[in-house]
Design a protein around this motif. Structure first.
Motif, mmCIF file in Angstrom:
data_model
loop_
_atom_site.group_PDB
_atom_site.id
_atom_site.type_symbol
_atom_site.label_atom_id
_atom_site.label_comp_id
_atom_site.label_asym_id
_atom_site.label_seq_id
_atom_site.Cartn_x
_atom_site.Cartn_y
_atom_site.Cartn_z
ATOM 1 N N VAL A 3 60.688 -27.220 24.203
ATOM 2 C CA VAL A 3 60.560 -26.323 25.353
ATOM 3 C C VAL A 3 59.148 -26.464 25.898
ATOM 4 N N GLN A 4 59.009 -26.717 27.201
ATOM 5 C CA GLN A 4 57.673 -26.715 27.799
ATOM 6 C C GLN A 4 57.541 -25.485 28.693
ATOM 7 N N TYR A 5 56.278 -25.007 28.860
ATOM 8 C CA TYR A 5 56.064 -23.811 29.661
ATOM 9 C C TYR A 5 54.746 -23.910 30.404
ATOM 10 N N SER A 6 54.696 -23.230 31.516
ATOM 11 C CA SER A 6 53.449 -23.003 32.253
ATOM 12 C C SER A 6 53.595 -21.599 32.854
ATOM 13 N N SER A 7 53.823 -21.497 34.175
ATOM 14 C CA SER A 7 54.150 -20.186 34.750
ATOM 15 C C SER A 7 55.625 -19.882 34.572
ATOM 16 N N GLN A 8 56.390 -20.891 34.215
ATOM 17 C CA GLN A 8 57.808 -20.733 33.933
ATOM 18 C C GLN A 8 58.147 -21.461 32.651
ATOM 19 N N VAL A 9 59.364 -21.300 32.195
ATOM 20 C CA VAL A 9 59.794 -21.899 30.928
ATOM 21 C C VAL A 9 60.965 -22.829 31.207
ATOM 22 N N ARG A 10 60.915 -24.037 30.591
ATOM 23 C CA ARG A 10 62.010 -24.970 30.787
ATOM 24 C C ARG A 10 62.355 -25.633 29.453
ATOM 25 N N SER A 11 63.640 -25.568 29.101
ATOM 26 C CA SER A 11 64.106 -26.224 27.881
ATOM 27 C C SER A 11 64.394 -27.689 28.205
ATOM 28 N N GLU A 12 63.686 -28.586 27.507
ATOM 29 C CA GLU A 12 63.898 -30.027 27.725
ATOM 30 C C GLU A 12 65.149 -30.497 26.991
ATOM 31 N N PHE A 13 65.337 -30.063 25.781
ATOM 32 C CA PHE A 13 66.611 -30.265 25.073
ATOM 33 C C PHE A 13 66.675 -29.265 23.927
ATOM 34 N N SER A 14 67.929 -28.869 23.578
ATOM 35 C CA SER A 14 68.133 -27.815 22.573
ATOM 36 C C SER A 14 68.329 -28.421 21.190
ATOM 37 N N LEU A 15 68.496 -27.548 20.198
ATOM 38 C CA LEU A 15 68.665 -27.974 18.805
ATOM 39 C C LEU A 15 69.928 -28.800 18.600
ATOM 40 N N LYS A 16 70.910 -28.618 19.476
ATOM 41 C CA LYS A 16 72.174 -29.328 19.278
ATOM 42 C C LYS A 16 72.307 -30.568 20.168
ATOM 43 N N THR A 17 71.262 -30.818 20.998
ATOM 44 C CA THR A 17 71.391 -31.913 21.982
ATOM 45 C C THR A 17 71.407 -33.289 21.309
ATOM 46 N N HIS A 18 70.459 -33.526 20.417
ATOM 47 C CA HIS A 18 70.311 -34.870 19.814
ATOM 48 C C HIS A 18 70.532 -34.823 18.314
ATOM 49 N N SER A 19 71.259 -35.805 17.818
ATOM 50 C CA SER A 19 71.470 -35.929 16.373
ATOM 51 C C SER A 19 70.785 -37.172 15.816
ATOM 52 N N LYS A 20 70.162 -37.990 16.713
ATOM 53 C CA LYS A 20 69.485 -39.225 16.272
ATOM 54 C C LYS A 20 68.074 -39.251 16.831
ATOM 55 N N LEU A 21 67.172 -39.893 16.066
ATOM 56 C CA LEU A 21 65.758 -39.935 16.431
ATOM 57 C C LEU A 21 65.533 -40.670 17.740
ATOM 58 N N ASP A 22 66.221 -41.819 17.964
ATOM 59 C CA ASP A 22 65.927 -42.628 19.142
ATOM 60 C C ASP A 22 66.267 -41.882 20.434
ATOM 61 N N THR A 23 67.384 -41.128 20.467
ATOM 62 C CA THR A 23 67.716 -40.377 21.685
ATOM 63 C C THR A 23 66.757 -39.210 21.881
ATOM 64 N N MET A 24 66.276 -38.662 20.756
ATOM 65 C CA MET A 24 65.321 -37.556 20.828
ATOM 66 C C MET A 24 64.003 -38.045 21.411
ATOM 67 N N VAL A 25 63.544 -39.227 20.952
ATOM 68 C CA VAL A 25 62.291 -39.808 21.467
ATOM 69 C C VAL A 25 62.429 -40.108 22.951
ATOM 70 N N LYS A 26 63.569 -40.624 23.335
ATOM 71 C CA LYS A 26 63.810 -40.915 24.751
ATOM 72 C C LYS A 26 63.710 -39.641 25.589
ATOM 73 N N GLY A 27 64.272 -38.527 25.050
ATOM 74 C CA GLY A 27 64.203 -37.255 25.761
ATOM 75 C C GLY A 27 62.774 -36.778 25.914
ATOM 76 N N ILE A 28 61.939 -36.965 24.882
ATOM 77 C CA ILE A 28 60.533 -36.543 24.959
ATOM 78 C C ILE A 28 59.795 -37.372 25.998
ATOM 79 N N ASN A 29 60.067 -38.645 26.051
ATOM 80 C CA ASN A 29 59.373 -39.526 27.003
ATOM 81 C C ASN A 29 59.761 -39.225 28.455
ATOM 82 N N GLN A 30 60.846 -38.545 28.662
ATOM 83 C CA GLN A 30 61.284 -38.238 30.026
ATOM 84 C C GLN A 30 60.773 -36.877 30.525
ATOM 85 N N ILE A 31 59.990 -36.178 29.698
ATOM 86 C CA ILE A 31 59.490 -34.857 30.098
ATOM 87 C C ILE A 31 58.476 -34.996 31.223
ATOM 88 N N ILE A 32 58.628 -34.193 32.275
ATOM 89 C CA ILE A 32 57.687 -34.146 33.406
ATOM 90 C C ILE A 32 56.944 -32.821 33.336
#
Length: 662
Positions: free
Chosen positions: A79-108
């Motif tokens: 979850v990233q936050y500033s003046s608002q809160v945005r969930s990048e992906f939840s606990l159930k979104t990824h079950s593998k490391l490579d897809t999780m890393v890909k999700g982190i790299n796509q955070i703006i």
């Protein structure tokens, strides 16, 4: 001991060397601490420069690389936050490391303010929920990474999150506020608060965090000192207490929660404490109600659990007996005996003493009248001294009198009034009070009163019909108008009536009489035949409901209403029930023993000429008609003889007066 850890450049340099010496985690070196639900809460405010955010992104990937990622192992949400809160992906979104890393790299990055409290609230209420993949009985860990002071309040919401079981690590970078970090982090602070000087050094926290997350189970491997329960968390533990106990200030021992002593109960009388709970009880003489909190007096009198003959006086759980006025309590303290002042000679009556329980009245022998002192007696000419009530003429006899009627009229059954008929056909419904205040012995007198009234009527299928209704808190038809056709049948049925007891709903009884008792279905003859309808209400007390409406409706319906009261009956209510003129339709006595006199004086009969109803035509040659004629003739001869005797006595008086003048 310090409550937080600030990593100096020297320390970080040392850690960097150790990190360099540490081999990169391979598949066989993944953290095997057990399932963990981990959420990164990263600050993407405008104060975090792009290259610093990239360092933070790498920091998260490096930590994930050391963990055993999987739906049944470690789950991760970001979850990233500033003046608002945005969930990048939840606990159930990824079950593998490579897809999780890909999700982190796509955070703006959001690049706005720093609303850390808002972000913690989101993590507590949304990220760690079953809908977002949170698992029951799996540790919840949140890692907050921030570089500045929060622009909202964090202490309260962080405390609430910790209360819900979320273990919080607070990682501050550069300009981060140490007070805010400590307000957010879980205790002990030396294990959960980290401060680094720049984002370039943040990855060193990952080494420390891995050691904590993948460390030993301190509850199993250390002397934790918890009195009841030790609960492990990654790299730490805390003590808990069994239900009904509270953790002491030492964080290890437990004390029983005494809700009674703390006043945290709602027992009305007695609170019985057990750890964290309580039960209620009552004082002697009281019983616990169904709500298990309040108490009610044990009223043995009301429950009928006593053997008092007359009055039961209740106290909580016990009772004593007493007697009605005019009675004395016997030695058994239960039964009562009437106080007979006449029999005890405790009176000053000249001639006759009439006893009632505890009181007496005086009376005189036949031919005498009671003086104003209510004690002594004087000889009397009854026709001249009493309200004899003769409609036409009163004839005195020694100590008595009788009434006579003009020629062509007959003396009625009351012995006073004159008329062309002896009886008439009516539909009569008696409403008798069967409330608790009447008492069984008096109710028997009421039944005798009813039978006295019946004896004065010409009862038959085509003549007078009688119905009986008893009322208390409810109304019961004992027999309708069309059930019995002879006086003997009615009187037998009356004596079999059972006493109802309970309240006095006179208004309800009047309603029943109007709507049911005088219906054709229950034997009332059609109104078109002009058979008089008469209602007689007998009561001994105030009605517990309103009588006005149905007393009025009954009279408006053409029912002639009589009201008979005894004892505590309310005169205003009786007058409201009675038909006009009230004086001829209203009767009252203070004592049940006198109601037989009322029965003798009631004038319920209406002549056939007035009723225009069905009249039984008797055969003049029938035996009973001849007997009736003979009796009437003998009565007339007797009256003539008495008149002649009176005239003879008067002539003797005049003769004596003339002789005395000579």
């Amino acid at each position: 001991m310090r409550q937080f850890r600030a990593l100096s450049a020297f320390t970080l340099l040392t850690l960097a060397v150790l990190a360099t010496a540490r081999p990169k985690a391979g598949p066989e070196q993944k953290c095997k601490s057990g399932p963990v639900d981990l959420v990164f809460l990263i600050d993407s405010s405008r104060s975090v420069r792009p290259h610093e955010f990239e360092t933070m992104r790498k920091f998260m990937i490096d930590i994930l690389d050391t963990l055993d990622i999987g739906l049944n192992a470690t789950r991760v949400g970001v979850v990233q936050y500033s003046s608002q809160v945005r969930s990048e992906f939840s606990l159930k979104t990824h079950s593998k490391l490579d897809t999780m890393v890909k999700g982190i790299n796509q955070i703006i990055p959001l690049a706005q303010g720093t609303m850390t409290g808002l972000a913690i609230k989101y993590v507590m209420n949304s990220a760690f929920t079953a809908e977002e993949g949170d698992r029951p009985k799996v540790p919840n860990v949140a890692v907050i990474v921030t570089d500045g002071r929060p622009q909202d309040r964090v202490a309260e919401v962080a405390a609430e999150a910790r209360e819900k079981g979320i273990e919080i690590y607070a990682v501050g970078v550069a300009r981060a506020d140490m007070t805010s970090l400590r307000a957010m982090a879980s205790p002990p602070f030396e294990d959960h608060v980290f401060l680094v000087e720049s984002f370039d050094l943040i990855h060193q926290f990952g080494l420390q965090f891995q050691d904590k997350l993948c460390g030993v189970d301190l509850c199993l491997e250390s002397d934790h000192g918890c009195e009841h329960i030790c609960e492990s968390s990654p790299g730490s533990y805390h003590c808990l207490c069994l239900p009904g106990y509270t953790l002491n200030d030492d964080g290890k021992t437990c004390s029983a929660i005494d809700l009674c002593a703390q006043g945290k109960h709602d027992c009305e009388q007695i609170c019985i404490s057990s750890p964290g709970s309580f039960t209620c009880d009552c004082n002697k003489g009281y019983k616990l109600n169904d709500d298990k909190k309040t108490c009610s007096t044990i009223d043995l009198c009301a429950e009928g659990k006593h053997d008092c003959e007359q009055i039961c006086v209740s106290a909580p759980g016990v009772f004593t007996c007493d007697c009605n006025e005019g009675y004395t309590l016997n030695e058994d303290k239960k039964t009562c005996t009437p106080i007979d002042l006449c029999a005890e000679g405790k009176h000053d009556c000249e001639q006759i003493c009439i006893s009632a329980p505890g009181v007496y009245t005086c009376d005189c022998n036949k031919g005498f009248k009671l003086n104003k002192d209510k004690k002594t007696c004087t000889n009397m000419d009854l026709c001249n001294t009493v309200e004899h009530g003769c409609e036409h003429q009163c004839v005195s006899t020694p100590g008595s009198y009788y009434c006579i009627c003009p020629e062509g009229q007959l003396l009625q059954e009351d012995g006073k009034s004159c008329g062309t008929c002896k009886s008439a056909n009516i539909d009569l419904v008696l409403l008798i009070d069967g409330s608790k205040s009447v008492r069984p012995q008096n109710f028997e007198l009421v039944k005798k009163f009813v039978n006295q009234v019946v004896d004065s009527l010409d009862v038959s299928a085509h003549g007078t019909r009688v119905g009986l209704v008893q009322y208390s808190s409810r109304v019961r038809t004992e027999f309708p108008l069309n059930m019995y056709h002879t006086a003997d049948e009615i009187k037998a049925a009356v004596m079999k009536v059972d006493y109802m007891e309970k309240g006095t709903m006179t208004g309800l009884a009047l309603k029943h009489m109007l709507e049911n008792s005088f219906s054709e279905a229950e034997g009332a003859r059609p109104a078109s035949r002009n058979i008089p309808r008469i209602g007689l209400v007998f009561t001994d007390g105030r009605s517990q409901d309103d009588i006005t409406e149905f007393a009025k409706k009954a009279k408006e319906a053409g029912i002639t209403m009589y009201a008979v009261g005894v004892g505590k009956a309310v005169e205003d209510e009786l007058r409201e029930i009675a038909s006009e003129p009230v004086e001829k339709h209203f009767y009252y006595t203070t004592d049940f023993t006198a109601i037989s006199t009322i029965a003798e004086n009631l004038k319920l009969n209406v002549c056939p000429e007035e009723s225009q109803g069905e009249i039984e035509v008797k055969d003049p040659c029938a035996c009973e008609s001849l007997v009736e004629f003979q009796q009437a003739t003998m009565s007339s001869l007797e009256q003539l003889t008495q008149k002649l005797s009176g005239m003879t006595a008067r002539l003797e008086q005049l003769e004596n007066q003339l002789l005395s003048r000579k």
